[in-house]
Write a protein that holds these residues in place. Structure first.
Motif, PDB file in Angstrom:
ATOM      1  N   THR A 110      -9.620  15.642  -6.136  1.00 52.71           N
ATOM      2  CA  THR A 110      -9.434  14.362  -5.456  1.00 52.71           C
ATOM      3  C   THR A 110     -10.029  13.204  -6.249  1.00 52.71           C
ATOM      4  O   THR A 110      -9.973  12.058  -5.806  1.00 52.71           O
ATOM      5  CB  THR A 110     -10.066  14.383  -4.051  1.00 52.71           C
ATOM      6  N   THR A 166      -0.240   6.816  -3.468  1.00 56.82           N
ATOM      7  CA  THR A 166      -1.254   5.962  -2.873  1.00 56.82           C
ATOM      8  C   THR A 166      -0.729   4.545  -2.723  1.00 56.82           C
ATOM      9  O   THR A 166       0.096   4.090  -3.503  1.00 56.82           O
ATOM     10  CB  THR A 166      -2.519   5.927  -3.743  1.00 56.82           C
ATOM     11  N   GLY A 350      -9.175   5.248  -5.861  1.00 59.62           N
ATOM     12  CA  GLY A 350      -9.088   5.430  -4.410  1.00 59.62           C
ATOM     13  C   GLY A 350      -9.436   4.144  -3.682  1.00 59.62           C
ATOM     14  O   GLY A 350      -9.202   3.038  -4.177  1.00 59.62           O
ATOM     15  N   ASN A 433     -13.164   8.250  -2.181  1.00 61.85           N
ATOM     16  CA  ASN A 433     -13.114   9.068  -3.404  1.00 61.85           C
ATOM     17  C   ASN A 433     -13.895   8.429  -4.548  1.00 61.85           C
ATOM     18  O   ASN A 433     -13.435   8.368  -5.683  1.00 61.85           O
ATOM     19  CB  ASN A 433     -11.670   9.323  -3.845  1.00 61.85           C
ATOM     20  N   ARG A 467      -7.910  11.029  -0.363  1.00 59.30           N
ATOM     21  CA  ARG A 467      -6.973  11.082  -1.499  1.00 59.30           C
ATOM     22  C   ARG A 467      -5.525  10.984  -1.050  1.00 59.30           C
ATOM     23  O   ARG A 467      -4.689  10.378  -1.727  1.00 59.30           O
ATOM     24  CB  ARG A 467      -7.200  12.386  -2.282  1.00 59.30           C
TER      25      ARG A 467
END
Length: 485
Positions: A110, A166, A350, A433, A467
């Motif tokens: 992650t 993401t 992240g 993260n 993640r």
């Protein structure tokens, strides 16, 4: 109904790829003649046989996937990949419990970078390389890695990519997802290679430069030395790390457009990038002023340490060249804000993502205007695109889930006896993260080894949810997900 056969088939194929990655580490272990050869040999065989068995179970599965299948397969892939990836740590005796081994591995995949290993310098070379490799593969996504190298392996690639990607907005570089995957992984590999070469010419050994390049470009933070990049005491290495953390915290789509399409003006037109660089400048200047005044840092050292820590926390990398846990508490607040914001969408970083911060600000501004002009039509625009209402609703749902999860984990850790500062920063660090925290007991330079086992499993889940953007995992816990169509 969930198509279990295609799920087992995909997981089986991915486990075969994982066994191949482990086999490379097995060769390295054999060449160095170190004690982890047996651990890697057993791990390779176990992972390969399991992958082949799962592939056989789903051999005749139809290639089509539903959205439910994609969300389930992505979550299971990350969880199972981490389970088999922890075998080398466990079997070598480096981390003698499954709990610790799993935590270390999922922290790697992650790209969180939280570590339970107190003395990483005592690890064999192959295990150190495996730690770095988990972060490099996880940087852009395990499944996306597969789509890039073997497009035909994952059925329903677009749905799977959407479940793993993401950021709230998806910008396509190319009509074919596999071609887009090739371009993104090409840029990622190029950045890693150039970073490794820079580190090498600045004095790192060949082994160190490859490991640090993989973890810096993955914005992961695992290091081959206990004091991270601070081990080298080199301004050149620090500024190189800052540059590549900064680039990999930027949207890879934006990098593609500006570098390969030669449209450099897009950097300055992009709203998210402008916020990203503004946060870096403002936070660096604030921390620089504080530590020059409160810790008596000279100007050059204050600038380098401040910029390094701000970029490291904002991009959720987690490498360090100084112990920010010893700085005044006001700097902790600033770095926690950086930890929360995170980098740009479509990057390896992240956090909440800069684009969501921009969206929140514009929605709030429109609501204040709507109070004065109730009938006004006030669209939210990001880089010239109107954000639809369903995206805005998803934004607030994500924000609410993010905050509630962090508070829930925070209260659980408080109940289990962890002090307030550590509990708060640990929760945000895992959800974003990032890896390092800012408490006095578990600071940036310390390991997380003394946390209770139940907290380690809870944080492992939180890292996975962070993640995969939280909602992709939370949806699996709803009743409607498991109901028949």
């Amino acid at each position: 109904m969930i198509n279990w056969k295609i799920i087992w088939k995909i997981i089986g194929q991915l486990l075969c790829i994982e066994s191949a990655l482990m086999a490379g580490c097995l060769v390295m272990s054999y060449c160095y003649g170190e004690s982890d050869t047996y651990a890697f040999a057993v791990s390779v065989v176990t992972t390969l046989l399991t992958g082949m068995a799962l592939h056989y179970i789903g051999y005749h599965a139809p290639s089509s996937m539903t959205r439910r299948d994609s969300f389930l397969v992505v979550t299971l892939v990350w969880a199972i990949f981490s389970l088999f990836g922890c075998f080398p740590f466990y079997l070598s005796g480096c981390l003698p419990t499954i709990t610790n081994a799993y935590f270390e591995t999922i922290s790697g995949f992650t790209t969180t970078g939280a570590s339970l290993i107190d003395d990483v310098e005592s690890l064999p070379h192959a295990l150190l390389f495996w730690r770095s490799l988990t972060q490099w593969v996880g940087g852009l996504g395990i499944v996306f890695f597969t789509i890039a190298i073997i497009p035909s392996m994952v059925g329903g690639s677009v749905k799977v990519f959407s479940a793993e990607a993401t950021g709230p907005m998806r910008v396509k570089m190319h009509p074919r997802l596999s071609t887009q995957g090739h371009w993104i992984w090409g840029i990622y590999s190029l950045l890693t290679s150039v970073c490794a070469l820079c580190f090498y010419f600045e004095g790192m050994s060949g082994f160190d430069c490859v490991n640090y390049a993989m973890t810096v470009t993955a914005t992961g933070g695992f290091a081959t030395h206990n004091t991270s990049t601070g081990y080298f005491h080199s301004p050149a290495i620090d500024y190189t790390a800052i540059l590549f953390m900064f680039l990999c915290g930027t949207s890879f789509t934006l990098l593609y457009v500006t570098l390969f399409k030669r449209r450099l003006v897009e950097f300055f037109r992009n709203t998210e990038f402008r916020l990203y660089i503004s946060v870096i400048l403002v936070c660096t200047l604030l921390i620089m002023f504080i530590i020059m005044r409160g810790c008596h840092y000279p100007f050059a050292a204050a600038f380098r340490s401040s910029l390094f820590q701000v970029v490291s926390f904002l991009t959720t990398t987690g490498v360090f060249n100084d112990d920010a846990g010893q700085w005044p508490h006001l700097t902790w607040v600033i770095l926690t804000v950086c930890m929360f914001i995170g980098g740009c969408s479509g990057s390896t970083s992240g956090g909440f993502k800069c684009v969501r911060v921009v969206m929140l600000w514009k929605v709030l501004r429109n609501e204040l205007r709507r109070i004065l002009h109730p009938t006004a039509v006030l669209p939210v625009r990001i880089n010239g695109y109107v954000v639809p209402n369903n995206r805005q609703q998803s934004l607030f749902a994500f924000f609410a889930a993010y905050v509630m999860l962090c508070l829930f984990v925070y209260f659980i850790m408080m109940i289990l006896g962890i002090d307030s500062t550590n509990a708060f920063t640990i929760a945000f660090s895992c959800a974003s993260n990032v890896g390092p925290t800012l408490g006095l007991e578990i600071g940036p330079t310390m390991s997380w080894n003394h946390l209770p086992d139940v907290v380690k499993w809870l944080l492992s889940l939180l890292m996975l949810m962070g993640r995969l953007e939280i909602l992709s995992v939370l949806v699996l816990f709803t009743r409607s997900f498991w109901k028949d169509k």
